[in-house]
Design a protein around this motif. Structure first.
Motif, mmCIF file in Angstrom:
data_model
loop_
_atom_site.group_PDB
_atom_site.id
_atom_site.type_symbol
_atom_site.label_atom_id
_atom_site.label_comp_id
_atom_site.label_asym_id
_atom_site.label_seq_id
_atom_site.Cartn_x
_atom_site.Cartn_y
_atom_site.Cartn_z
ATOM 1 N N MET C 1 0.842 -1.223 0.000
ATOM 2 C CA MET C 1 0.000 0.000 0.000
ATOM 3 C C MET C 1 0.870 1.264 0.000
ATOM 4 O O MET C 1 0.695 2.172 -0.786
ATOM 5 N N LEU C 2 1.839 1.259 0.933
ATOM 6 C CA LEU C 2 2.805 2.375 0.942
ATOM 7 C C LEU C 2 4.137 1.818 0.457
ATOM 8 O O LEU C 2 4.580 0.772 0.948
ATOM 9 N N GLN C 3 4.740 2.533 -0.471
ATOM 10 C CA GLN C 3 5.954 2.011 -1.076
ATOM 11 C C GLN C 3 6.974 3.131 -1.265
ATOM 12 O O GLN C 3 6.646 4.177 -1.866
ATOM 13 N N ALA C 4 8.154 2.945 -0.708
ATOM 14 C CA ALA C 4 9.255 3.884 -0.966
ATOM 15 C C ALA C 4 10.286 3.144 -1.785
ATOM 16 O O ALA C 4 10.741 2.075 -1.382
ATOM 17 N N ILE C 5 10.617 3.738 -2.943
ATOM 18 C CA ILE C 5 11.575 3.064 -3.825
ATOM 19 C C ILE C 5 12.765 3.990 -4.033
ATOM 20 O O ILE C 5 12.634 5.011 -4.720
ATOM 21 N N GLY C 6 13.857 3.654 -3.401
ATOM 22 C CA GLY C 6 15.080 4.479 -3.542
ATOM 23 C C GLY C 6 14.855 5.926 -3.164
ATOM 24 O O GLY C 6 15.460 6.828 -3.745
ATOM 25 N N LEU C 7 13.989 6.140 -2.208
ATOM 26 C CA LEU C 7 13.566 7.511 -1.864
ATOM 27 C C LEU C 7 14.721 8.274 -1.209
ATOM 28 O O LEU C 7 15.304 7.806 -0.224
ATOM 29 N N THR C 8 15.026 9.432 -1.793
ATOM 30 C CA THR C 8 16.175 10.215 -1.319
ATOM 31 C C THR C 8 15.776 11.686 -1.185
ATOM 32 O O THR C 8 15.063 12.219 -2.033
ATOM 33 N N LYS C 9 16.244 12.303 -0.108
ATOM 34 C CA LYS C 9 15.981 13.730 0.061
ATOM 35 C C LYS C 9 17.216 14.407 0.642
ATOM 36 O O LYS C 9 17.759 13.968 1.667
ATOM 37 N N ASP C 10 17.652 15.470 -0.055
ATOM 38 C CA ASP C 10 18.795 16.254 0.438
ATOM 39 C C ASP C 10 18.302 17.635 0.837
ATOM 40 O O ASP C 10 17.451 18.225 0.162
ATOM 41 N N TYR C 11 18.834 18.153 1.930
ATOM 42 C CA TYR C 11 18.654 19.570 2.269
ATOM 43 C C TYR C 11 20.020 20.214 2.126
ATOM 44 O O TYR C 11 20.842 20.141 3.025
ATOM 45 N N GLY C 12 20.262 20.815 0.977
ATOM 46 C CA GLY C 12 21.597 21.363 0.724
ATOM 47 C C GLY C 12 22.589 20.214 0.693
ATOM 48 O O GLY C 12 22.416 19.248 -0.061
ATOM 49 N N ASP C 13 23.620 20.296 1.543
ATOM 50 C CA ASP C 13 24.645 19.242 1.590
ATOM 51 C C ASP C 13 24.227 18.076 2.481
ATOM 52 O O ASP C 13 24.891 17.031 2.478
ATOM 53 N N LEU C 14 23.161 18.295 3.216
ATOM 54 C CA LEU C 14 22.758 17.269 4.176
ATOM 55 C C LEU C 14 21.815 16.252 3.534
ATOM 56 O O LEU C 14 20.773 16.638 2.983
ATOM 57 N N ARG C 15 22.162 14.981 3.604
ATOM 58 C CA ARG C 15 21.274 13.939 3.062
ATOM 59 C C ARG C 15 20.347 13.495 4.195
ATOM 60 O O ARG C 15 20.784 12.833 5.151
ATOM 61 N N ALA C 16 19.100 13.900 4.082
ATOM 62 C CA ALA C 16 18.144 13.601 5.148
ATOM 63 C C ALA C 16 17.577 12.198 4.995
ATOM 64 O O ALA C 16 17.228 11.554 5.985
ATOM 65 N N LEU C 17 17.497 11.733 3.754
ATOM 66 C CA LEU C 17 16.979 10.390 3.504
ATOM 67 C C LEU C 17 17.790 9.770 2.373
ATOM 68 O O LEU C 17 17.964 10.391 1.317
#
Lengths: 473, 475, 234
Positions: C1-17
């Motif tokens: 139902m919920l699916q994360a596929i290679g989910l990536t999030k950067d805030y500037g230089d910081l990789r949050a996910l």
């Protein structure tokens, strides 16, 4: 301890974006306001000086003429420009700067510069007083509204209260932290003004005016700082504090002055100029309160003069009776003018009392009145100028009538005086008085401002520490 | 039907928000007070005009009766002095500014120019200021509906909408709202449109109440009413869209409030004052002192050239020498004095005309320049438009000044005909004596300009909101 | 139902996910554990389209959130740490509004039934929200989720600030929802509740999912030990 608290408050303010932005805007406005005010002062001064010199030249060189013709040729008097007007234009744009003086008639100053301006002028002029009295308080409020409520919302007030810090010292530090920037902006403007005006009026007057101006500003800003701190301590959220302070600013700076202006005119209306002048003319003709009409006065003076000199015919008089009659007519007219203008001045005084009482609702009003007074751009100075012009008019018309009376014979309308007489008419001068003497005339406004400062100060010192203990929003 | 959902929700929130309801009521009350105060002032001015005209007509009528009596041999004066036959007995004629019934909306330039003035055939006609008035009230400006609309309406809008998004973000409602299947852009645009509409209705209601207080039926001028409604709607919209734009970032409600207050101060205080300052620097207008000096010089020169001036006058007005009579030969010297005076007057006018034109041209250039700068703040355009709708704008007073000048010329020509015809005033002349009559000027250039400008600015703001509002941060 | 596929999030230089791969099935409760800043809330925000991913996809019921946010949100409900709704409106009015925002106009009886389901009595639902406790506000949010017939529910620290009794009630409600076939993704620090109600637990550190466990295989003490072990590896 106190010093640390004070420094911490200043540091926090410096880190706020809105603080830096508003400071930049204020400084960007402050410098041109002084500089352009000075440029306008110089051009106005040169115009008035050149105009006065040219007028004097025309008067002296008007050529041989009957003195009464000269009295109707008249003299234009231009209102001098006070150097301190750089600071605050006050009522100047709305009060006439030119008076045409002639025999028989007391005219008012006319040619208000505001008549030739666009709609923009009605939004206010960017003068140092505008920046310091309208914008800086707004700046103070915007930067200080969260001084206590913000700490309460962030939860830091809880920590502060738990520490050993004395609440009054804490408040004093916050109160004082509002001032460095205000002092910076005010100091820049006053300093620039001092440099530009140095030598243009006696140093003592300039320094006195600056010191008194600083006093007015400190009292005014002190009141605003008190209000800011009080609201921030008493009200629950920063939103409420901000809305309340803006409401106060708007009411104090815009609504109350306008309401006072409208109420003053509505409760104590000034007579319409045509009706006013018409009534004076009529009373001069028909006699004050209907007694002693002009023709009877003339007949009586004729009879008395003939009796005084023991002659039966006017041709036998050693004087020109027309000169005497005209001077007597002037004297009578002056009484009529005095009465009417005293009544008018009483109406104006009543109107100004409305402003004084309205000061109870607006600290801006007394501050503005004091600022205008220091700049010599207040209604009191305008009134003194009008009076000085009238004294000048009466003196020179009397000089001309007396000359005609003694230098010619009755019925001799061909008599002509020359430059010798015209030169005896003194040059019009007007002394603005020292800033201190002008300031002293506005003791009520100073009292009101002081009252605002003290009441808000006492309320802040009394209430704010109590609310400081209230650590949750 | 998302609009229905959101508008019903907003309506429910408004009904529960006592502060907003109180603010709306307060706004209406302030508007009524402003209309009452301004109406009172307008009544005084109109009364002054009516009294002046009535007194003039009574005086003229009494003098006319005297003339009839003189011509019937029932009355006699020893000399022209004081006689109704003398020009001086008819020399002053009043001119009254024609106030429009909508003048209760704004004081405009009304506090700068006297509502009543006198034209004399031997002096230059000008519309004076309120010489007898205390300048203090004018310094602070009038408390009129225009002030309420211009200054307080934006504050009213800001006070109720500064946190249209920021408030929900700060309160933590926004994440819940944005978690729903609705576009944030659509959601907040619909919110703003509803609030904009309701506020416009409140303002229009307040204006109608103001008209009622002023005893004016606004429906009598439907086009003007439509323009006023459009102006209010667009001006309201400008501040609403500004609220929305400021709210599109990641700001909290009080940051938005500070930003909007700053914008208000900039647009209503700093920009107009700054534009005025720049206008004064780039287009300085000499004071009237120079013009006065030139006139004095010209008058002195003209007086010295007496004979030549008179000859030129005859050249310019050959018709005036044709009707010379000799019925009043005993007053020949008086007629000659008048002829010289009038000829000198005209000569001075001719000499000073270029300088006056130059002065006026400089004033015009500055006004044009400032009008351009005024576009920086919609408030200035709106003020001009409101003044125009009220019939008390600069344009109206300039037209009035021109009309007074033209009337003065006609008035002077009447006496010139008599003086050069060497005749005193006779009873038959009274009906021919020109009276000042001016209908309120109908003009709407400023209104249309303001409407167009506001519409454009609002469209730009709307576009900016649409672009920036694509992503509304939930936190 | 919920699916994360290679989910990536950067805030500037910081990789949050960092390239998160995760699936939460219907009828499953998945708890994300981790220290502050580990990426739990970022994961939820990406599913809610509050922020855009730098790479990868977040899918709800097969719909890619970043591309079709409105459709994805139809299947989604959200319960933030502090449920804040319109304080001047009643619980009932809040429910009505949020359901209408989702395009649902339910009869009054159905809306009342929703409150019954989440354990909020009728009288309370007619009071203004400004008088509600945190637990009561949560119940309104849950009623919204139920009313929407959401297929998935995202929860951000839902039990923080709740007293043990309210926390237990909440826990029961969650399991009830799970039993009705809803997929629940919950970010929390509460190891005890996580173990009690979830089916699987993921441990996040520095934006990465560093461990994933079946709850049935663990005691609370074992879970705590595993969690601390992951944290000490930092």
């Amino acid at each position: 301890m106190f010093w640390n608290l004070f420094l911490k408050e200043c540091r926090l303010q410096w880190r706020e974006k809105r603080f830096v932005w508003s400071l930049v805007v204020l400084l960007l406005l402050a410098v041109p306001a002084v500089a352009v005010g000075f440029a306008h002062y110089r051009s106005d001064l040169s115009e008035v000086e050149a105009g006065a010199v040219a007028e004097r030249e025309r008067w002296v060189q008007q050529g041989p003429k009957n003195p009464h013709s000269a009295a109707h040729y008249g003299i234009f008097v231009f209102r001098p420009v006070s150097p301190l007007r750089v600071w605050d234009q006050g009522i100047t744009p709305f009060a006439g700067g030119v008076v045409f003086t002639e025999a028989h008639i007391k005219t008012d100053a006319s040619y208000e510069t505001a008549q030739d301006q666009s709609t923009l002028s009605r939004f206010g002029s960017l003068t140092p007083a505008f920046v310091l009295l309208y914008l800086v308080p707004l700046f103070l409020m915007i930067n200080g509204f969260a001084l206590i409520s913000g700490e309460r919302e962030q939860g830091t007030l809880r920590l502060l209260s738990a520490s050993a810090a004395d609440p009054r010292r804490l408040l004093a530090a916050k109160w004082l932290s509002l001032f460095p920037i205000v002092l910076l902006v005010g100091g820049v403007m006053l300093g620039l003004g001092l440099v530009l005006l140095w030598g243009r009026l006696p140093a003592a007057n300039l320094l006195t005016a600056s010191a008194l101006c600083a006093l007015v500003l400190l009292l005014y800003y002190g009141t605003i700082a008190n209000m800011t701190l009080l609201c921030s301590a008493v009200l629950r959220s920063s939103h409420q504090v901000l809305v309340c302070l803006l409401l106060f600013w708007m009411t104090s700076s815009l609504v109350v002055p306008k309401l006072a202006a409208s109420a003053a005119e509505s409760w104590f209306p000034t007579p319409d100029r045509e009706a006013f002048h018409g009534a004076m003319k009529q009373e001069k003709k028909s006699g004050m309160d209907g007694h002693d009409p002009a023709d009877q006065r003339v007949a009586r003076i004729r009879t008395e003069t003939l009796a005084k000199y023991g002659v039966e015919k006017e041709e036998d008089l050693p004087i020109n009776i027309d000169g005497l009659l005209m001077q007597e007519d002037e004297n009578y007219g002056n009484k009529v003018f005095d009465r009417y203008y005293e009544e008018l001045a009483a109406v104006h005084a009543q109107q100004e009392r409305v402003f004084q009482w309205s000061s109870l609702l607006s600290p801006l009003l007394p501050a503005r009145v004091l600022s205008m007074t220091l700049a010599g751009a207040d209604s009191g100075t305008q009134h003194r100028f009008n009076e000085a012009v009238e004294v000048f008019r009466r003196d020179y018309v009397e000089l001309l009538n007396t000359d005609m009376m003694h230098e010619s014979r009755s019925g001799d309308w061909r008599y002509q005086a020359d430059e010798g007489l015209w030169s005896r008419v003194p040059v019009f001068t007007f002394d603005f008085g020292s800033p201190l003497s002008r300031f002293a005339t506005q003791s009520a406004a100073l009292g009101m401002l002081l009252l605002w400062f003290l009441i808000t100060g006492v309320l802040t010192a009394w209430l704010a520490p109590k609310f400081l203990q209230k650590v949750t929003p | 039907m998302m609009w229905r959902v959101i508008w019903a929700h907003e309506s429910r929130l408004l009904r529960r928000d006592r502060i907003s309801l109180a603010a709306a009521l307060g706004f209406v009350m302030i508007m009524i007070a402003a209309a009452w105060v301004n109406g009172d002032k307008l009544n005084r001015w109109e009364q002054a005009g009516a009294t002046a005209v009535a007194e003039q007509e009574a005086r003229f009528s009494a003098q006319h009766a005297d003339l009839v009596a003189m011509e019937a041999g029932e009355k006699h004066y020893d000399s022209l002095f004081g006689s109704p036959q003398s020009y001086f007995s008819w020399a002053g004629a009043v001119t009254v500014f024609p106030f429009d019934s909508w003048a209760m909306l704004s004081t405009g330039s009304g506090d700068l120019f006297a509502p009543v003035s006198q034209v004399k055939f031997y002096t230059k006609a000008r519309v004076p200021g309120h010489d007898t008035a205390n300048p203090m009230p004018r310094l602070f400006g009038a408390f009129d509906p225009a002030f309420v609309l211009l200054y307080l309406l934006p504050l009213f809008v800001i006070a109720l909408n500064y946190g249209i998004v920021g408030d929900e973000r700060e309160c933590g409602i926004l994440p819940m709202v944005l978690a729903q299947p609705v576009s944030p852009r659509q959601l907040f645009l619909l919110k703003i449109v509803w609030r904009w509409g309701v506020t416009s209705l409140v303002v229009l209601f307040a204006l109608c109440a103001a008209f009622a207080v002023g005893g004016v039926n606004p429906l009598a001028k439907p086009l003007a009413l439509a323009q006023l409604a459009g102006l209010v709607w667009l001006y309201c919209g400008f501040w609403f869209l500004l609220c929305l734009l400021v709210n599109t970032g990641r700001r909290g409600a009080h940051q938005c409030a500070v930003a909007l207050t700053g914008l208000w101060a900039m647009l209503l205080l700093v920009v107009p004052a700054g534009a005025h300052l720049i206008g004064g620097l780039l287009y300085p207008i000499p004071s009237r002192i120079e013009a006065i000096a030139a006139q004095r010089l010209a008058a002195a020169d003209a007086a010295k050239q007496g004979g030549e001036i008179l000859a030129k006058f005859y050249q310019d007005h050959p018709e005036l020498s044709a009707n010379r009579g000799d019925t009043y030969a005993q007053y020949k010297a008086t007629f000659q004095w008048y002829q010289r005076t009038l000829a000198v007057f005209e000569a001075v006018e001719a000499i000073t005309a270029p300088m006056e034109q130059d002065f006026e041209a400089r004033v015009e250039a500055r006004l044009r320049f400032e009008q351009g700068l005024a576009l920086l703040s919609p408030a200035v355009s709106v003020r001009e438009a409101l003044d125009e709708l009220a019939g008390v704008s600069r344009v109206h007073y300039r037209a009035y000044q021109q009309e007074v000048q033209d009337y003065a010329a006609r008035f002077r020509m009447f006496f010139a005909e008599k003086a050069f015809g060497e005749s005193v005033i006779e009873s038959a002349d009274v009906a021919r004596l020109p009276r000042f009559d001016m209908a309120p000027l109908q003009s709407n250039a400023s209104v249309l300009r303001a409407l167009a400008w506001l519409a454009l600015v609002n469209l730009l703001l709307l576009a900016a909101c649409a672009v920036l509002g694509r992503e509304i941060p939930a936190r | 139902m919920l699916q994360a596929i290679g989910l990536t999030k950067d805030y500037g230089d910081l990789r949050a996910l960092d390239t998160l791969d995760l699936t939460v099935e219907a009828g499953e409760i998945f708890c994300l554990l981790g220290a502050n800043g580990a990426g739990k809330t970022t994961t939820l925000n990406l599913f809610l389209n509050f922020i855009q991913p730098c790479a990868g996809e977040a899918r709800v019921d097969g719909i890619e959130v970043a591309k079709q946010p409105t459709d994805a949100k139809k299947a989604l409900a959200y319960l933030p740490e502090q449920v804040m709704l319109y304080p001047k409106l009643t619980g009932f009015e809040n429910l009505t509004y949020f359901l209408e925002l989702s395009g649902l106009r339910l009869p009054e009886s159905e809306r009342n039934a929703l409150f019954d389901q989440v354990g909020l009595d009728q009288a309370a639902s007619r009071r203004r929200l400004e008088t509600y406790s945190k637990g009561m506000r949560q119940k309104v949010a849950l009623a919204i989720a139920l009313g929407k017939k959401a297929k998935a529910l995202l929860l951000d620290e839902p039990t923080s600030g709740l007293d043990p009794r309210a926390s237990k009630t909440f826990s029961d409600l969650m399991t009830n929802l799970r039993d009705q076939g809803m997929a629940l993704l919950m970010a929390t620090h509460d190891l005890f509740r996580a173990r009690e109600m979830s089916d699987r637990i993921g441990v996040m550190r520095s934006g990465k999912l560093v461990g994933c466990y079946q709850t049935a295989d663990l005691t609370t003490a074992e879970l705590e030990s595993l969690y601390l072990q992951h944290m000490s590896e930092a």
